[in-house]
Design a protein around this motif. Structure first.
Motif, PDB file in Angstrom:
ATOM      1  N   GLN A 227      -9.092   3.603   9.529  1.00 50.47           N
ATOM      2  CA  GLN A 227      -8.220   4.698   9.957  1.00 50.47           C
ATOM      3  C   GLN A 227      -7.087   4.910   8.960  1.00 50.47           C
ATOM      4  O   GLN A 227      -6.739   6.054   8.622  1.00 50.47           O
ATOM      5  CB  GLN A 227      -7.658   4.393  11.344  1.00 50.47           C
TER       6      GLN A 227
ATOM      7  N   LYS B   1     -11.626  -1.354  11.738  1.00 47.79           N
ATOM      8  CA  LYS B   1     -11.410  -0.004  12.250  1.00 47.79           C
ATOM      9  C   LYS B   1     -10.003   0.495  11.909  1.00 47.79           C
ATOM     10  O   LYS B   1      -9.808   1.653  11.533  1.00 47.79           O
ATOM     11  CB  LYS B   1     -11.603   0.016  13.776  1.00 47.79           C
ATOM     12  N   HIS B   2      -9.020  -0.396  12.039  1.00 51.27           N
ATOM     13  CA  HIS B   2      -7.640  -0.032  11.707  1.00 51.27           C
ATOM     14  C   HIS B   2      -7.525   0.317  10.218  1.00 51.27           C
ATOM     15  O   HIS B   2      -6.871   1.299   9.845  1.00 51.27           O
ATOM     16  CB  HIS B   2      -6.698  -1.181  12.080  1.00 51.27           C
TER      17      HIS B   2
ATOM     18  N   GLU C 158      -8.365   6.607   5.940  1.00 47.53           N
ATOM     19  CA  GLU C 158      -8.585   8.032   6.195  1.00 47.53           C
ATOM     20  C   GLU C 158      -7.278   8.800   6.115  1.00 47.53           C
ATOM     21  O   GLU C 158      -7.213   9.911   5.547  1.00 47.53           O
ATOM     22  CB  GLU C 158      -9.222   8.216   7.575  1.00 47.53           C
ATOM     23  N   GLU C 159      -6.206   8.204   6.657  1.00 50.84           N
ATOM     24  CA  GLU C 159      -4.894   8.840   6.580  1.00 50.84           C
ATOM     25  C   GLU C 159      -4.413   8.913   5.130  1.00 50.84           C
ATOM     26  O   GLU C 159      -3.855   9.925   4.690  1.00 50.84           O
ATOM     27  CB  GLU C 159      -3.880   8.073   7.441  1.00 50.84           C
TER      28      GLU C 159
END
Length: 393
Positions: A149, A145-146, A152-153
């Motif tokens: 994320q 998940k990290h 995505e950034e």
């Protein structure tokens, strides 16, 4: 400066007088120097523009490379995101299985241990394994998940960078188009200047040839006059030795006493008109000064001899129109240029006031004649010549 050079027309009209010829030669030399200087300057500007264009093209190529690299990174991130999503789903399934097994074992372990008489430590070991597996799965899930994320950034940062690069690419494209347009205009201007320099060079050569033709004609006439005087001196000497009658004056002096074929009439000498440029007057747009006198008069006005003499040239000459040259005593020559019609021919003796021709076009739309006096091969101020000075008293 460039606009003036491109828009200013060449002085292509024939130089119709010696003074105007010198003016035209001076102007052509000056104009040619300016054109060549402008050519050198525009060549330097072309180099600078080409350098700017090369830098812009290099910058645009660098941006295109960066955009291509960003697109590749985005593609890799999308692939990684897809793979991570698959892994997350797989881990979620494992966690569900592990939790389900742990739940079953957790509820049934004491009963199964009592009924099967197995060692309770085995059941506890199974539970430990399940808990460990679940904990690892949950840790991996958090890490995924990290990572998801972070990706995505990164994706958003890449999209922002790409948008900025796209904007910069558009600006560079506009700059490149402007540089190319400037380069095209400068090349066109250089071509125009080159054509102008060629035209000016040809015009200058024509003017120099025109001047040389007149100078050669004057030199030939003076040489012939010297030869004639030598022959007259020889004949006088022979006559004196024979103790004959006193020798007659030379041809030039006799012509002043003989009307020959020249008809003397009343009227302005050399023409009834007004002086529009005096001897020595500065000539517009040039550093030269007038070598003769320019008279304005209506077309067809009689042009008359200033003094008695002999017609040594009566014909058209390029740049001078119909030209009459008279030879006078003491090595003087008088020139009458721009006649629309000639009334004398070579070899005639004329008196003062004899009609030599009719006035014609002198420059532009103005009409009249150009008058010049020479002593030998050099022009002089007509006021230094006694016959003309006497007329002006």
């Amino acid at each position: 400066m460039f606009l003036w050079l491109v828009c200013t027309p060449d002085h292509n009209a024939h130089a119709d007088s010696p003074g105007k010829l010198k003016q035209a030669i001076d102007q052509q030399k000056s104009a040619l120097d300016k054109t060549r200087a402008a050519q050198d300057e525009i060549k330097n500007q072309l180099k600078a523009t080409q350098a700017q264009l090369d830098q812009t093209e290099k910058a645009q190529n660098d941006i295109e490379d960066r955009i291509e690299a960003i697109e590749a990174q985005r593609s890799d991130l999308e692939k990684q995101t897809t793979r991570l999503a698959d892994e997350i789903e797989h881990l979620k399934a494992q966690i569900d299985d592990s939790l389900g097994m742990a739940y079953l074992l957790g509820n049934q372990a004491p009963i199964s241990t009592l009924l099967s008489h197995d060692d309770a430590l085995i059941s506890e070991r199974y539970l430990y394994y399940i808990k460990t597996l679940v904990a690892q799965s949950i840790g991996q899930l958090k890490a995924l998940k990290h990572t998801e994320q972070a990706q995505e950034e990164n994706k958003k940062a890449l999209e922002k960078t790409q948008a900025e690069l796209n904007q910069a690419e558009m600006q560079l494209a506009a700059n490149m188009a402007a540089h190319r347009d400037q380069l095209a205009k400068q090349n066109q201007l250089l071509q125009t200047l080159s054509q102008r320099a060629d035209t000016q060079s040809r015009r200058l050569a024509e003017l120099l040839a025109q001047k040389k033709e007149l100078d050669n004609r004057i030199a030939a006439l003076n040489a012939q006059a010297a030869k004639d005087r030598a022959e007259q001196d020889r004949r006088r000497l022979e006559a004196h030795q024979r103790q004959s009658a006193p020798p007659a004056d030379d041809t030039d002096e006799r012509s002043s006493q003989s009307s020959a074929s020249g008809e003397v009439t009343h009227g302005g000498i050399p023409i009834t008109g007004r002086i529009v440029r005096s001897y020595g007057a500065p000539i517009a747009e040039g550093e030269m000064r007038s070598q003769g006198i320019l008279f304005a008069a209506p077309t067809g006005t009689p042009v008359r001899s200033v003094a008695s003499g002999k017609v040594v040239f009566a014909d058209s000459m390029k740049g001078w129109g119909n030209l009459v040259i008279l030879r006078h005593a003491n090595g003087y020559l008088s020139l009458y240029a721009h006649n629309s019609e000639l009334k004398v021919h070579t070899g005639m003796n004329v008196q003062r006031g004899t009609v030599l021709g009719l006035s014609g076009q002198i420059e532009g739309h103005e009409t009249g004649i150009y008058f010049e006096v020479r002593k030998g091969n050099d022009t002089i101020n007509p006021l230094r010549w006694a016959p003309y000075r006497a007329l002006k008293r």
